[in-house]
Design an enzyme around this catalytic site. Structure first.
Site, PDB file in Angstrom:
ATOM      1  N   ASP A  50       8.724   7.789  -6.254  1.00  0.00           N
ATOM      2  CA  ASP A  50       9.260   9.374  -6.089  1.00  0.00           C
ATOM      3  C   ASP A  50       9.798   9.213  -4.309  1.00  0.00           C
ATOM      4  O   ASP A  50      10.919  10.367  -3.723  1.00  0.00           O
ATOM      5  CB  ASP A  50       9.400  10.767  -6.356  1.00  0.00           C
ATOM      6  N   GLY A  96       4.301  10.677  -8.759  1.00  0.00           N
ATOM      7  CA  GLY A  96       4.929   9.368  -9.255  1.00  0.00           C
ATOM      8  C   GLY A  96       5.616   8.998  -8.050  1.00  0.00           C
ATOM      9  O   GLY A  96       5.881   9.183  -6.789  1.00  0.00           O
ATOM     10  N   SER A 126       8.273  10.000  -2.167  1.00  0.00           N
ATOM     11  CA  SER A 126       7.797  11.584  -1.651  1.00  0.00           C
ATOM     12  C   SER A 126       7.320  11.148   0.168  1.00  0.00           C
ATOM     13  O   SER A 126       7.382  11.480   0.493  1.00  0.00           O
ATOM     14  CB  SER A 126       7.324  12.052  -2.255  1.00  0.00           C
ATOM     15  N   ASN A 136      -3.579   9.122   4.470  1.00  0.00           N
ATOM     16  CA  ASN A 136      -2.768   7.860   5.124  1.00  0.00           C
ATOM     17  C   ASN A 136      -2.467   8.339   6.794  1.00  0.00           C
ATOM     18  O   ASN A 136      -2.044   7.490   7.571  1.00  0.00           O
ATOM     19  CB  ASN A 136      -1.016   8.664   4.779  1.00  0.00           C
ATOM     20  N   HIS A 179      -6.743  -6.177  -2.131  1.00  0.00           N
ATOM     21  CA  HIS A 179      -7.111  -5.745  -0.945  1.00  0.00           C
ATOM     22  C   HIS A 179      -7.641  -7.633  -0.823  1.00  0.00           C
ATOM     23  O   HIS A 179      -8.332  -7.694   0.121  1.00  0.00           O
ATOM     24  CB  HIS A 179      -8.347  -5.050  -1.302  1.00  0.00           C
ATOM     25  N   THR A 180      -6.910  -8.370  -1.607  1.00  0.00           N
ATOM     26  CA  THR A 180      -6.740 -10.033  -1.200  1.00  0.00           C
ATOM     27  C   THR A 180      -5.940  -9.933   0.715  1.00  0.00           C
ATOM     28  O   THR A 180      -5.966 -11.226   0.900  1.00  0.00           O
ATOM     29  CB  THR A 180      -6.219 -10.483  -1.906  1.00  0.00           C
ATOM     30  N   THR A 197      -9.911 -15.011   3.144  1.00  0.00           N
ATOM     31  CA  THR A 197      -8.070 -15.453   3.110  1.00  0.00           C
ATOM     32  C   THR A 197      -7.700 -14.314   3.205  1.00  0.00           C
ATOM     33  O   THR A 197      -6.938 -13.907   2.924  1.00  0.00           O
ATOM     34  CB  THR A 197      -7.655 -16.796   2.286  1.00  0.00           C
ATOM     35  N   ARG A 201       1.152  -0.905  -0.205  1.00  0.00           N
ATOM     36  CA  ARG A 201      -0.271   0.052  -0.137  1.00  0.00           C
ATOM     37  C   ARG A 201       0.980   0.890  -0.060  1.00  0.00           C
ATOM     38  O   ARG A 201       0.557   2.128  -0.449  1.00  0.00           O
ATOM     39  CB  ARG A 201      -0.827  -0.082   1.335  1.00  0.00           C
ATOM     40  N   ASP A 204      -9.960  -9.299   3.604  1.00  0.00           N
ATOM     41  CA  ASP A 204      -9.939 -10.158   2.207  1.00  0.00           C
ATOM     42  C   ASP A 204     -10.872 -11.301   3.760  1.00  0.00           C
ATOM     43  O   ASP A 204     -10.284 -11.925   4.309  1.00  0.00           O
ATOM     44  CB  ASP A 204      -9.644 -11.567   1.358  1.00  0.00           C
ATOM     45  N   HIS A 206       0.630   4.257  -2.883  1.00  0.00           N
ATOM     46  CA  HIS A 206       0.464   5.769  -1.831  1.00  0.00           C
ATOM     47  C   HIS A 206       1.493   6.708  -3.046  1.00  0.00           C
ATOM     48  O   HIS A 206       1.202   7.193  -2.604  1.00  0.00           O
ATOM     49  CB  HIS A 206      -0.157   5.747  -0.865  1.00  0.00           C
ATOM     50  N   ASP A 207       2.638   5.796  -2.639  1.00  0.00           N
ATOM     51  CA  ASP A 207       3.922   7.252  -2.822  1.00  0.00           C
ATOM     52  C   ASP A 207       3.492   7.347  -4.979  1.00  0.00           C
ATOM     53  O   ASP A 207       3.947   8.442  -5.023  1.00  0.00           O
ATOM     54  CB  ASP A 207       5.129   6.113  -3.229  1.00  0.00           C
ATOM     55  N   ASP A 258      -4.617 -14.067  -3.177  1.00  0.00           N
ATOM     56  CA  ASP A 258      -5.210 -15.365  -4.130  1.00  0.00           C
ATOM     57  C   ASP A 258      -6.847 -14.370  -4.619  1.00  0.00           C
ATOM     58  O   ASP A 258      -6.829 -12.667  -4.892  1.00  0.00           O
ATOM     59  CB  ASP A 258      -5.968 -16.605  -3.319  1.00  0.00           C
TER      60      ASP A 258
HETATM   61  C1  HEM Z   1      -8.662   2.292  -5.915  1.00  0.00           C
HETATM   62  C2  HEM Z   1      -8.448   2.724  -5.416  1.00  0.00           C
HETATM   63  C3  HEM Z   1      -8.436   2.185  -3.482  1.00  0.00           C
HETATM   64  C4  HEM Z   1      -9.041   2.811  -2.197  1.00  0.00           C
HETATM   65  C5  HEM Z   1     -10.087   3.830  -2.715  1.00  0.00           C
HETATM   66  C6  HEM Z   1      -8.408   2.363  -1.721  1.00  0.00           C
HETATM   67  C7  HEM Z   1      -9.047   2.115  -0.052  1.00  0.00           C
HETATM   68  C8  HEM Z   1      -8.949   1.567   0.904  1.00  0.00           C
HETATM   69  C9  HEM Z   1      -8.466   2.026   2.580  1.00  0.00           C
HETATM   70  C10 HEM Z   1      -9.941   2.578   2.764  1.00  0.00           C
HETATM   71  C11 HEM Z   1      -7.599   0.840   3.248  1.00  0.00           C
HETATM   72  C12 HEM Z   1      -8.065   0.191   4.537  1.00  0.00           C
HETATM   73  C13 HEM Z   1      -7.734   1.296   5.405  1.00  0.00           C
HETATM   74  C14 HEM Z   1      -7.176   1.672   6.314  1.00  0.00           C
HETATM   75  O1  HEM Z   1      -8.686   0.920   7.265  1.00  0.00           O
HETATM   76  O2  HEM Z   1      -6.599   2.107   7.443  1.00  0.00           O
HETATM   77  C15 HEM Z   1      -7.036   0.116   2.112  1.00  0.00           C
HETATM   78  C16 HEM Z   1      -6.186  -0.656   2.488  1.00  0.00           C
HETATM   79  C17 HEM Z   1      -5.252  -1.593   2.027  1.00  0.00           C
HETATM   80  N1  HEM Z   1      -5.507  -1.257   0.717  1.00  0.00           N
HETATM   81 FE1  HEM Z   1      -6.829   0.205  -1.066  1.00  0.00          FE
HETATM   82  N2  HEM Z   1      -7.813   0.795  -1.833  1.00  0.00           N
HETATM   83  C18 HEM Z   1      -7.295   1.903  -3.699  1.00  0.00           C
HETATM   84  C19 HEM Z   1      -6.407   0.602  -4.235  1.00  0.00           C
HETATM   85  C20 HEM Z   1      -5.533   0.032  -4.040  1.00  0.00           C
HETATM   86  C21 HEM Z   1      -4.103  -0.295  -4.438  1.00  0.00           C
HETATM   87  C22 HEM Z   1      -4.189  -0.130  -5.878  1.00  0.00           C
HETATM   88  C23 HEM Z   1      -3.602  -0.886  -3.752  1.00  0.00           C
HETATM   89  C24 HEM Z   1      -2.494  -2.029  -4.834  1.00  0.00           C
HETATM   90  C25 HEM Z   1      -1.606  -2.426  -5.135  1.00  0.00           C
HETATM   91  C26 HEM Z   1      -4.259  -1.127  -1.760  1.00  0.00           C
HETATM   92  C27 HEM Z   1      -3.640  -1.966  -1.069  1.00  0.00           C
HETATM   93  C28 HEM Z   1      -4.064  -1.946   0.545  1.00  0.00           C
HETATM   94  C29 HEM Z   1      -3.738  -2.873   1.166  1.00  0.00           C
HETATM   95  C30 HEM Z   1      -2.739  -4.066   1.067  1.00  0.00           C
HETATM   96  C31 HEM Z   1      -4.444  -2.132   2.440  1.00  0.00           C
HETATM   97  C32 HEM Z   1      -4.422  -3.369   3.657  1.00  0.00           C
HETATM   98  C33 HEM Z   1      -3.314  -2.340   4.083  1.00  0.00           C
HETATM   99  C34 HEM Z   1      -2.609  -2.722   5.589  1.00  0.00           C
HETATM  100  O3  HEM Z   1      -2.940  -3.834   6.299  1.00  0.00           O
HETATM  101  O4  HEM Z   1      -1.815  -2.221   6.609  1.00  0.00           O
HETATM  102  N3  HEM Z   1      -5.367  -0.138  -2.153  1.00  0.00           N
HETATM  103  N4  HEM Z   1      -7.437   0.579   0.908  1.00  0.00           N
END
Ligand code: HEM
Ligand SMILES: *[C@@H]1O[C@H](CO)[C@@H](O)[C@H](O)[C@H]1NC(C)=O
Ligand SMILES: *[C@@H]1O[C@H](CO)[C@@H](O)[C@H](O)[C@H]1NC(C)=O
Length: 321
Positions: A85, A83, A87, A107, A205-206, A235, A73, A232, A77-78, A240
């Site tokens: 970088d 880009g 940041s 963040n 989000h798997t 799992t 994640r 998820d 967010h970087d 997956d």
């Molecule tokens: C489509 C836009 C996206 C939105 C709106 C979004 C939103 C979120 C939100 C709200 C959370 C929970 C954060 C929290 O409760 O503190 C989250 C967690 C997460 N997001 Fe996304 N996300 C998006 C795209 C992505 C992308 C592109 C990736 C990676 C390629 C990603 C990977 C993750 C991961 C792995 C978590 C869990 C992080 C952890 O457990 O620390 N997300 N996301």
């Protein structure tokens, strides 16, 4: 006669080659897919790079199973802000005019794993001082994290350099869990990412966790704000394609996940891709890897631009090559 015709076809060829070079260089300057990065970038300057990053992540996940998810994640967010970088990693520092991106709504109390990035940087600086950028650490950590969780592996284009500023306005505009599908599509498209990239990348989000106030359930099971739920539910720590099956049942955690099926524009855009990935993990893995490379290629600093930070949290005081 023959000589003159062959020399004119040779000059035509030369002209074509020159034209292609000019055109492709123009495309690269606008964020083309190669972006001047190379997966062999540290092969001679620091051949142990990948092993070192992998070992630190392995160690960290022993006590915190969530770390691989948190690290990928950070790369997302970087890359979405200024880009890829590094940041996002900068702390507040008035003397360098740095306002941290870590406290924007997307963040604040949410992005995590920064101390693991510090550990990786420290280990790399010990082995190969001044060589590996923080932006590349995030890109490598993302790939290794997916692979350790059972997902695909891919060769990571490297050679990014670290930026020397943050961008709060852009960080405030990170995708929100309450964005409509149309807004999400616009935010991705601005960075050259299409519907397939959007659906594949949300597949991250798997694994990992979300705070209940961001979920469709909105803490209605009586938990306190900030309580964690698994993204998820089938799992939780495995990379997956089960996430897509959950989406098909309407049970995704985040509203921004579910809109890929439920939004009025989903049927003609994202829903067929969700069904595809739900039906084939192989198809998902192939596309996920390709989309990660695409995301990792967003406007990197290369060559003599930027710097190689000594600490990922601070810009260097003097140019450091
Ligand atoms: C489509 C836009 C996206 C939105 C709106 C979004 C939103 C979120 C939100 C709200 C959370 C929970 C954060 C929290 O409760 O503190 C989250 C967690 C997460 N997001 Fe996304 N996300 C998006 C795209 C992505 C992308 C592109 C990736 C990676 C390629 C990603 C990977 C993750 C991961 C792995 C978590 C869990 C992080 C952890 O457990 O620390 N997300 N996301
Ligand atoms: C970060 O979150 C905390 C807790 O919700 C809040 O008190 C603080 O004001 C937030 N910081 C910023 C900069 O919004
Ligand atoms: C979640 O519930 C809280 C408290 O009931 C409410 O203030 C908030 O607006 C809800 N969030 C959403 C997105 O509906």
């Amino acid at each position: 006669m023959a000589a003159s015709s062959s020399s004119s076809s040779a000059s035509r060829l030369l002209l074509t080659v020159a034209l292609v070079l000019v055109l492709s260089h123009g495309a690269l300057a606008h964020g083309g897919s190669h972006a001047g990065l190379s997966s062999s970038f540290y092969d001679s300057s620091c051949p142990s790079t990948r092993d070192i990053v992998r070992r630190v992540i392995q160690d960290a996940r022993v006590t915190d199973a969530r770390i691989p998810a948190s690290l990928i994640r950070l790369h997302f967010h970087d890359c979405f802000v200024n880009g890829c970088d590094g940041s996002l990693l900068l702390d507040d520092d008035a003397s360098s005019g740095i306002r941290t991106e870590k406290k924007v709504p997307g963040n604040n109390r949410s992005a995590r794993g920064f101390t693991v990035v510090d550990d990786i940087k420290r280990a790399l600086e010990k082995a190969c001082p001044g060589i590996i950028s923080c932006a590349d650490i995030l890109a490598l950590a993302a790939e290794i994290s997916v692979e350790l969780a059972g997902g695909p592996s891919w060769s990571v284009p490297l050679g990014r350099r670290d930026g020397t500023k943050t961008n709060i306005e852009s960080a405030n505009d990170l995708p929100s869990p309450f964005d409509s599908l149309k807004i999400l599509q616009e935010k991705f498209k601005k960075l050259g990412l299409d519907n397939t990239d959007l659906v594949a990348l949300q597949g991250a989000h798997t694994f990992g966790r979300a705070q209940c106030q961001f979920t469709q359930q909105n803490c209605t099971a009586g938990q306190k704000r900030g309580s964690l739920v698994n993204l998820d539910v089938v799992t939780p720590d495995v990379f997956d394609n089960k996430y897509y099956g959950i989406l098909l049942k309407g049970r995704a955690q985040l509203p921004s996940d579910q809109v890929m099926m439920s939004d009025p524009v989903a049927a003609a855009t994202t829903a067929p891709i969700v069904r595809r990935f739900s039906g084939s993990q192989k198809d998902l893995f192939k596309n996920f890897a390709a989309s990660m490379v695409k995301m990792g290629n967003i406007s990197p600093l290369t060559g003599r631009d930027g710097e190689i930070r000594k600490s990922c949290r601070r810009v260097n005081k003097k140019p450091y090559y």
